[in-house]
Design a protein around this motif. Structure first.
Motif, PDB file in Angstrom:
ATOM      1  N   HIS A  42       2.807   3.996  16.522  1.00 41.82           N
ATOM      2  CA  HIS A  42       1.640   3.669  17.363  1.00 41.82           C
ATOM      3  C   HIS A  42       1.956   3.782  18.847  1.00 41.82           C
ATOM      4  O   HIS A  42       1.609   2.876  19.639  1.00 41.82           O
ATOM      5  N   HIS A  45      -1.870  -6.146   1.463  1.00 43.82           N
ATOM      6  CA  HIS A  45      -3.027  -5.734   2.264  1.00 43.82           C
ATOM      7  C   HIS A  45      -4.288  -6.194   1.533  1.00 43.82           C
ATOM      8  O   HIS A  45      -4.455  -5.908   0.351  1.00 43.82           O
ATOM      9  N   HIS A  61       6.629  -2.520  12.088  1.00 42.35           N
ATOM     10  CA  HIS A  61       6.262  -1.615  11.005  1.00 42.35           C
ATOM     11  C   HIS A  61       7.110  -0.378  11.220  1.00 42.35           C
ATOM     12  O   HIS A  61       6.862   0.388  12.144  1.00 42.35           O
ATOM     13  N   ASP A  73       0.459   9.202  14.456  1.00 43.42           N
ATOM     14  CA  ASP A  73       0.779   8.136  13.502  1.00 43.42           C
ATOM     15  C   ASP A  73       1.015   8.747  12.125  1.00 43.42           C
ATOM     16  O   ASP A  73       0.276   8.518  11.176  1.00 43.42           O
ATOM     17  N   TRP A 121       0.826  -1.212   0.000  1.00 32.29           N
ATOM     18  CA  TRP A 121       0.000   0.000   0.000  1.00 32.29           C
ATOM     19  C   TRP A 121       0.866   1.271   0.000  1.00 32.29           C
ATOM     20  O   TRP A 121       0.339   2.372   0.090  1.00 32.29           O
ATOM     21  N   PHE A 152     -11.317  -2.606   8.942  1.00 26.76           N
ATOM     22  CA  PHE A 152     -11.504  -1.215   9.384  1.00 26.76           C
ATOM     23  C   PHE A 152     -12.222  -0.375   8.324  1.00 26.76           C
ATOM     24  O   PHE A 152     -12.438   0.821   8.522  1.00 26.76           O
ATOM     25  N   TRP A 205      -4.383  -5.692  12.525  1.00 22.48           N
ATOM     26  CA  TRP A 205      -4.534  -4.388  13.186  1.00 22.48           C
ATOM     27  C   TRP A 205      -6.034  -4.055  13.209  1.00 22.48           C
ATOM     28  O   TRP A 205      -6.700  -4.140  12.173  1.00 22.48           O
ATOM     29  N   ASP A 239       4.472  -1.136  15.592  1.00 22.52           N
ATOM     30  CA  ASP A 239       4.497  -0.060  14.593  1.00 22.52           C
ATOM     31  C   ASP A 239       5.036   1.161  15.321  1.00 22.52           C
ATOM     32  O   ASP A 239       4.433   1.626  16.291  1.00 22.52           O
ATOM     33  N   ASP A 289       5.959   0.472   7.043  1.00 23.12           N
ATOM     34  CA  ASP A 289       4.551   0.875   6.905  1.00 23.12           C
ATOM     35  C   ASP A 289       4.526   2.394   6.922  1.00 23.12           C
ATOM     36  O   ASP A 289       4.653   3.004   7.990  1.00 23.12           O
ATOM     37  N   GLU A 309      -1.213  -5.977  16.201  1.00 21.88           N
ATOM     38  CA  GLU A 309      -0.571  -4.665  16.116  1.00 21.88           C
ATOM     39  C   GLU A 309      -1.327  -3.670  16.991  1.00 21.88           C
ATOM     40  O   GLU A 309      -2.494  -3.363  16.726  1.00 21.88           O
ATOM     41  N   TRP A 316      -7.275  -4.503  -0.437  1.00 22.29           N
ATOM     42  CA  TRP A 316      -6.672  -3.490  -1.311  1.00 22.29           C
ATOM     43  C   TRP A 316      -5.891  -4.154  -2.455  1.00 22.29           C
ATOM     44  O   TRP A 316      -5.967  -3.729  -3.598  1.00 22.29           O
TER      45      TRP A 316
HETATM   46  C1  LRH Z   1      -2.745   1.291  11.057  1.00 22.96           C
HETATM   47  C2  LRH Z   1      -1.644   0.677  10.234  1.00 22.96           C
HETATM   48  C3  LRH Z   1      -1.806  -0.808  10.006  1.00 22.96           C
HETATM   49  C4  LRH Z   1      -2.175  -0.935   8.555  1.00 22.96           C
HETATM   50  C5  LRH Z   1      -2.490   0.398   8.129  1.00 22.96           C
HETATM   51  C6  LRH Z   1      -2.221   0.660   6.694  1.00 22.96           C
HETATM   52  O1  LRH Z   1      -2.442   2.625  11.367  1.00 22.96           O
HETATM   53  O2  LRH Z   1      -0.417   0.993  10.790  1.00 22.96           O
HETATM   54  O3  LRH Z   1      -0.595  -1.480  10.091  1.00 22.96           O
HETATM   55  O4  LRH Z   1      -3.026  -1.921   8.296  1.00 22.96           O
HETATM   56  O5  LRH Z   1      -1.715   1.248   8.945  1.00 22.96           O
END
Ligand code: LRH
Ligand code: MN
Length: 390
Positions: free
Chosen positions: A221, A64, A245, A253, A20, A95, A143, A218, A296, A183, A67
């Motif tokens: 985070h 992902h 990440h 973030d 992504w 999400f 996540w 991450d 990430d 995560e 996506w």
């Molecule tokens: C959530 C996050 C997670 C992913 C997204 C793209 O903030 O870090 O790892 O799924 O970003």
């Protein structure tokens, strides 16, 4: 450590790129598309292969779903292999609501009060495992945006226990040689109580699920001033550090380029990782200690390929500087509480310019000495803009 051995150790680093991350990212205030952006997962893999050609250290891509849901996973695996790439952890997505989706995730997914919504989310994660198996992936990252934005919106304990029950059903579907990464994230998009909000909750989940469950860190985070290298040390001690990440941030973030804002913190994280890696006890007790290193980031203003090249090199730099730490001297000064000399021992490694080592590693891997210059001279982006007609 002598230069040859340092170069040999430094060349072992491998980083996975986020599928992504190849199109320009954006914020709620907008996105600025760029000529030559990839439109399909095949084109994203081509761009990933360019990053790997330029750095020599990014041989895997993390997908992902949905996506980058491949129509024909086996064909995609073949295409990737042809490009010298393999697949790292799969990422599920509960999400966002997809077109035609039966149940909405507006009020959560694995923690939702409605069993039907949880079931839908569990099935999506199991589908990610099935796609991953066809691609040769060996891990699933979960996540969750699940949480509340106002006090009273969620029953904090039962939202957690519902999430655990759901994760148990996903865990049961894991192949024996797979890992599942949870995560944590303190907030966004929920702005009061995120169900998996910190490393403690992620660790509770891993310990509850079983030996194939680990925690993913991450870097973005964590609340301001959180000591992330200490979180890493705790998860290593608990034998539950699954992976990273990598990115950087000034405020929240922000998903900025790794090492661009807090390079010393990135070094201190790798200092904990190398310390564990070289620890005879860990080597003996945990031969499989191999955290997954993934990037990430959201590339809102830089060319995503240049950003990923730059970020990979900064991660490589932090790792290589951590290899330089005189661990015997550090242990001695820590033992005798000589604070200044202990601090100086770390800083000496951090302040060493390891660019020649990084260039030597690239030379040995057939990658250019100056990847950014080589990428720009290649005219890759202009050629892709012509080819992709955008
Ligand atoms: C959530 C996050 C997670 C992913 C997204 C793209 O903030 O870090 O790892 O799924 O970003
Ligand atoms: Mn992440």
């Amino acid at each position: 450590m002598k230069d040859e051995e340092l170069t040999a150790q430094s060349s072992l680093l491998e980083i996975a790129l986020p599928s992504w991350g190849f199109a320009q990212g954006g914020t709620r205030f907008g996105r600025f598309p760029m000529a030559g952006e990839p439109r399909t997962i095949d084109e994203k893999l081509e761009d990933a292969a360019m990053v790997h050609r330029m750095t020599g250290i990014t041989p895997r891509v993390s997908l992902h779903i949905p996506w980058d849901k491949p129509e024909k996973p086996k064909a995609l695996r073949k295409h990737a292999k042809g490009l010298g790439l393999a697949f790292d952890a799969m990422n599920s997505n509960t999400f966002q609501d997809q077109p035609g989706q039966k149940h909405s995730y507006k009020f959560g997914s694995l923690s939702h009060t409605d069993r039907a919504v949880r079931k839908q989310a569990i099935e999506h994660n199991i589908e990610c495992i099935e796609i991953g198996k066809a691609l040769g992936s060996k891990a699933l990252t979960v996540w969750l945006a699940d949480g509340g934005s106002f006090p009273g919106q969620q029953h904090l304990r039962s939202a957690f226990t519902r999430t655990l029950d759901s994760l148990h059903e996903i865990y049961e579907a894991l192949p024996k040689d797979w890992r599942i990464f949870t995560e944590h994230k303190p907030f966004e998009p929920a702005f009061y109580s995120t169900v998996v909000q910190d490393w403690g909750t992620s660790l509770m989940i891993a310990c509850e699920l079983g030996p194939q469950a680990f925690c993913l860190v991450d870097l973005g985070h964590h609340l301001p001033n959180c000591n992330i290298e200490m979180v890493v040390a705790r998860l290593i001690e608990a034998n539950r550090l699954g992976g990273f990440h990598f990115n950087d941030s000034k405020y929240a973030d922000d998903d900025l380029s790794a090492g661009s804002i807090k390079p010393y913190q990135l070094f201190l994280v790798f200092n904990e990782l190398v310390d564990a890696q070289l620890d005879p006890l860990i080597q003996r007790l945990r031969p499989r200690f191999q955290p997954a290193y993934m990037i990430d980031q959201s590339h809102n203003i830089k060319d995503p390929i240049e950003d990923l090249i730059q970020s990979s090199i900064e991660i490589h730099r932090a790792y290589t500087k951590a290899l330089l730490v005189d661990r015997a001297a550090l242990a001695h000064y820590q033992e005798i509480n000589d604070v200044v000399m202990a601090e100086r021992t770390l800083k000496e490694a951090y302040e060493t310019d390891v660019s020649p080592i990084l260039a030597e590693v690239r030379r040995k891997k057939g990658a250019p000495e100056d990847p950014i210059a080589a990428y720009r001279e290649s005219g890759y982006r202009v050629a892709k803009a012509r080819e992709r007609g955008n």
